[in-house]
Scaffold this motif. Structure first.
Motif, PDB file in Angstrom:
ATOM      1  N   LEU A 151       0.842  -1.197   0.000  1.00  0.00           N
ATOM      2  CA  LEU A 151       0.000   0.000   0.000  1.00  0.00           C
ATOM      3  C   LEU A 151       0.878   1.247   0.000  1.00  0.00           C
ATOM      4  O   LEU A 151       1.919   1.272   0.670  1.00  0.00           O
ATOM      5  N   VAL A 152       0.458   2.234  -0.779  1.00  0.00           N
ATOM      6  CA  VAL A 152       1.071   3.568  -0.731  1.00  0.00           C
ATOM      7  C   VAL A 152      -0.008   4.528  -0.243  1.00  0.00           C
ATOM      8  O   VAL A 152      -1.131   4.514  -0.760  1.00  0.00           O
ATOM      9  N   LEU A 153       0.326   5.315   0.775  1.00  0.00           N
ATOM     10  CA  LEU A 153      -0.631   6.276   1.343  1.00  0.00           C
ATOM     11  C   LEU A 153      -0.131   7.688   1.047  1.00  0.00           C
ATOM     12  O   LEU A 153       0.904   8.117   1.580  1.00  0.00           O
ATOM     13  N   VAL A 154      -0.854   8.372   0.198  1.00  0.00           N
ATOM     14  CA  VAL A 154      -0.496   9.752  -0.151  1.00  0.00           C
ATOM     15  C   VAL A 154      -1.258  10.689   0.784  1.00  0.00           C
ATOM     16  O   VAL A 154      -2.491  10.709   0.792  1.00  0.00           O
ATOM     17  N   MET A 155      -0.504  11.440   1.591  1.00  0.00           N
ATOM     18  CA  MET A 155      -1.143  12.431   2.458  1.00  0.00           C
ATOM     19  C   MET A 155      -1.531  13.649   1.618  1.00  0.00           C
ATOM     20  O   MET A 155      -0.674  14.254   0.969  1.00  0.00           O
ATOM     21  N   SER A 156      -2.797  14.012   1.698  1.00  0.00           N
ATOM     22  CA  SER A 156      -3.269  15.172   0.945  1.00  0.00           C
ATOM     23  C   SER A 156      -3.570  16.346   1.874  1.00  0.00           C
ATOM     24  O   SER A 156      -4.179  17.337   1.459  1.00  0.00           O
ATOM     25  N   VAL A 157      -3.122  16.222   3.131  1.00  0.00           N
ATOM     26  CA  VAL A 157      -3.010  17.355   4.066  1.00  0.00           C
ATOM     27  C   VAL A 157      -1.732  17.094   4.851  1.00  0.00           C
ATOM     28  O   VAL A 157      -1.199  15.983   4.824  1.00  0.00           O
ATOM     29  N   ASN A 158      -1.250  18.087   5.562  1.00  0.00           N
ATOM     30  CA  ASN A 158      -0.137  17.827   6.471  1.00  0.00           C
ATOM     31  C   ASN A 158      -0.691  17.044   7.658  1.00  0.00           C
ATOM     32  O   ASN A 158      -1.646  17.488   8.309  1.00  0.00           O
ATOM     33  N   PRO A 159      -0.121  15.858   7.946  1.00  0.00           N
ATOM     34  CA  PRO A 159      -0.741  15.001   8.946  1.00  0.00           C
ATOM     35  C   PRO A 159      -0.721  15.633  10.326  1.00  0.00           C
ATOM     36  O   PRO A 159       0.172  16.402  10.661  1.00  0.00           O
ATOM     37  N   GLY A 160      -1.714  15.285  11.116  1.00  0.00           N
ATOM     38  CA  GLY A 160      -1.785  15.781  12.486  1.00  0.00           C
ATOM     39  C   GLY A 160      -3.213  16.013  12.956  1.00  0.00           C
ATOM     40  O   GLY A 160      -3.496  15.853  14.132  1.00  0.00           O
ATOM     41  N   PHE A 161      -4.078  16.377  12.031  1.00  0.00           N
ATOM     42  CA  PHE A 161      -5.434  16.739  12.437  1.00  0.00           C
ATOM     43  C   PHE A 161      -6.447  16.326  11.378  1.00  0.00           C
ATOM     44  O   PHE A 161      -6.135  16.335  10.180  1.00  0.00           O
ATOM     45  N   GLY A 162      -7.644  16.017  11.833  1.00  0.00           N
ATOM     46  CA  GLY A 162      -8.747  15.793  10.908  1.00  0.00           C
ATOM     47  C   GLY A 162      -9.343  17.120  10.468  1.00  0.00           C
ATOM     48  O   GLY A 162      -9.030  18.172  11.041  1.00  0.00           O
ATOM     49  N   GLY A 163     -10.168  17.085   9.467  1.00  0.00           N
ATOM     50  CA  GLY A 163     -10.934  18.257   9.067  1.00  0.00           C
ATOM     51  C   GLY A 163     -10.154  19.341   8.355  1.00  0.00           C
ATOM     52  O   GLY A 163     -10.608  20.493   8.304  1.00  0.00           O
ATOM     53  N   GLN A 164      -8.993  19.030   7.802  1.00  0.00           N
ATOM     54  CA  GLN A 164      -8.222  20.053   7.084  1.00  0.00           C
ATOM     55  C   GLN A 164      -8.601  20.059   5.607  1.00  0.00           C
ATOM     56  O   GLN A 164      -9.259  19.166   5.090  1.00  0.00           O
ATOM     57  N   LYS A 165      -8.094  21.094   4.914  1.00  0.00           N
ATOM     58  CA  LYS A 165      -8.451  21.291   3.516  1.00  0.00           C
ATOM     59  C   LYS A 165      -7.507  20.493   2.611  1.00  0.00           C
ATOM     60  O   LYS A 165      -6.286  20.508   2.821  1.00  0.00           O
ATOM     61  N   PHE A 166      -8.072  19.833   1.653  1.00  0.00           N
ATOM     62  CA  PHE A 166      -7.332  19.050   0.659  1.00  0.00           C
ATOM     63  C   PHE A 166      -6.316  19.946  -0.070  1.00  0.00           C
ATOM     64  O   PHE A 166      -6.651  21.050  -0.505  1.00  0.00           O
ATOM     65  N   ILE A 167      -5.083  19.461  -0.202  1.00  0.00           N
ATOM     66  CA  ILE A 167      -4.046  20.212  -0.931  1.00  0.00           C
ATOM     67  C   ILE A 167      -4.121  19.813  -2.408  1.00  0.00           C
ATOM     68  O   ILE A 167      -3.899  18.644  -2.755  1.00  0.00           O
ATOM     69  N   PRO A 168      -4.461  20.754  -3.284  1.00  0.00           N
ATOM     70  CA  PRO A 168      -4.832  20.403  -4.662  1.00  0.00           C
ATOM     71  C   PRO A 168      -3.752  19.688  -5.476  1.00  0.00           C
ATOM     72  O   PRO A 168      -4.076  18.879  -6.348  1.00  0.00           O
ATOM     73  N   THR A 169      -2.467  19.953  -5.189  1.00  0.00           N
ATOM     74  CA  THR A 169      -1.409  19.294  -5.970  1.00  0.00           C
ATOM     75  C   THR A 169      -1.311  17.788  -5.680  1.00  0.00           C
ATOM     76  O   THR A 169      -0.585  17.063  -6.370  1.00  0.00           O
ATOM     77  N   SER A 170      -2.043  17.339  -4.660  1.00  0.00           N
ATOM     78  CA  SER A 170      -2.025  15.898  -4.335  1.00  0.00           C
ATOM     79  C   SER A 170      -2.540  15.055  -5.493  1.00  0.00           C
ATOM     80  O   SER A 170      -2.103  13.918  -5.683  1.00  0.00           O
ATOM     81  N   THR A 171      -3.458  15.595  -6.257  1.00  0.00           N
ATOM     82  CA  THR A 171      -4.061  14.810  -7.344  1.00  0.00           C
ATOM     83  C   THR A 171      -3.009  14.431  -8.389  1.00  0.00           C
ATOM     84  O   THR A 171      -2.963  13.285  -8.845  1.00  0.00           O
ATOM     85  N   ALA A 172      -2.152  15.376  -8.739  1.00  0.00           N
ATOM     86  CA  ALA A 172      -1.101  15.074  -9.730  1.00  0.00           C
ATOM     87  C   ALA A 172      -0.112  14.060  -9.171  1.00  0.00           C
ATOM     88  O   ALA A 172       0.407  13.209  -9.907  1.00  0.00           O
ATOM     89  N   LYS A 173       0.147  14.118  -7.865  1.00  0.00           N
ATOM     90  CA  LYS A 173       1.060  13.137  -7.258  1.00  0.00           C
ATOM     91  C   LYS A 173       0.446  11.736  -7.309  1.00  0.00           C
ATOM     92  O   LYS A 173       1.131  10.754  -7.615  1.00  0.00           O
ATOM     93  N   ILE A 174      -0.830  11.662  -7.045  1.00  0.00           N
ATOM     94  CA  ILE A 174      -1.511  10.352  -7.127  1.00  0.00           C
ATOM     95  C   ILE A 174      -1.423   9.812  -8.562  1.00  0.00           C
ATOM     96  O   ILE A 174      -1.106   8.634  -8.776  1.00  0.00           O
TER      97      ILE A 174
END
Ligand code: DX5
Ligand code: ZN
Length: 222
Positions: A134-157
């Motif tokens: 499994l590869v887990l791509v963090m799309s927020v800086n880890p630490g807390f729930g309820g944060q805003k999705f970081i848009p560049t994560s989609t290209a990384k995925i």
């Protein structure tokens, strides 16, 4: 490709009634349960540990998808696997001898995962890909729930998806974690994600857990 799996993060559930939250997610058809372990060092928050994984193991048959956001994960992998973790994911940034760590996880009978933070490039996990499930791509800086999705994560995925496909590593699950909602589920699935973690969108938003999981699934397949 098989349908996307949903792994509700209990970080946003009511910790005083965790078993009920898990039961609601299971009844609603969630495939896995995501458990966020934080140590106050690797991330600026402290959550739960081994005893909670052991307690959850007794109340659900769903696979426990345990996400270690801790320094020196080697000190704890035996205990989390003994407690019942089915999937055990460590951070690339926290693991000096990552290959040894993932091999140990597999040897102990769990499925190893590797996670990367938003600022870590996809190439940082290139060498370890053949050794993980499994590869887990963090799309927020880890630490807390309820944060805003970081848009560049989609290209990384999408980049990781094409590398997995090109190298014939397509059975590896590609999981995305952070800010997943009905607004973002569609684009990350289109980019090739196979597992969606969702905390706030399942447990901390208007609607029942079942309605929220249904809404996410529709958006994922949309
Ligand atoms: C964040 C955790 C996530 C978190 C996701 O550090 O790893 O699993 O619970 O929460 P949402 O879905 O609310 O962004
Ligand atoms: Zn997580």
């Amino acid at each position: 490709m098989s349908p996307v799996k949903i792994s509700p993060s209990i970080l946003s559930a009511d910790f005083a009634r965790l078993a009920d939250g898990v039961a609601e997610a299971e009844a609603a058809g969630a495939e896995w349960i995501h458990v966020d372990v934080m140590d106050g060092h690797f991330v600026p928050n402290i959550t739960i540990g081994v005893p909670v994984v052991a307690a959850l193991r007794r109340v659900t048959r769903l696979p426990l998808d345990v996400h270690l956001m801790i320094e020196q994960p080697d000190h704890f992998i035996d205990a989390f696997i003994d407690a019942g973790a089915d999937w055990l994911t460590v951070h690339q940034e926290a693991s000096v001898h990552l290959h040894r760590t993932v091999e140990r996880i597999r040897q102990l009978g769990a499925k190893p995962g590797v996670s990367i933070n938003p600022a870590t490039p996809a190439g940082a996990i290139s060498e370890i890909l053949p050794y993980v499930d499994l590869v887990l791509v963090m799309s927020v800086n880890p630490g807390f729930g309820g944060q805003k999705f970081i848009p560049t994560s989609t290209a990384k995925i999408a980049a990781i998806r094409s590398e997995l496909d090109r190298r014939g590593l397509w059975p590896i699950e590609l999981e995305v974690d952070g800010g997943i909602s009905e607004k973002t589920a569609g684009e990350v699935c289109a980019a090739g994600a196979t597992v969606l973690v969702a905390g706030a969108a399942v447990f901390n938003t208007a609607g029942t857990v079942a309605e929220n999981i249904d809404r996410l699934r529709r958006a994922a397949n949309g």
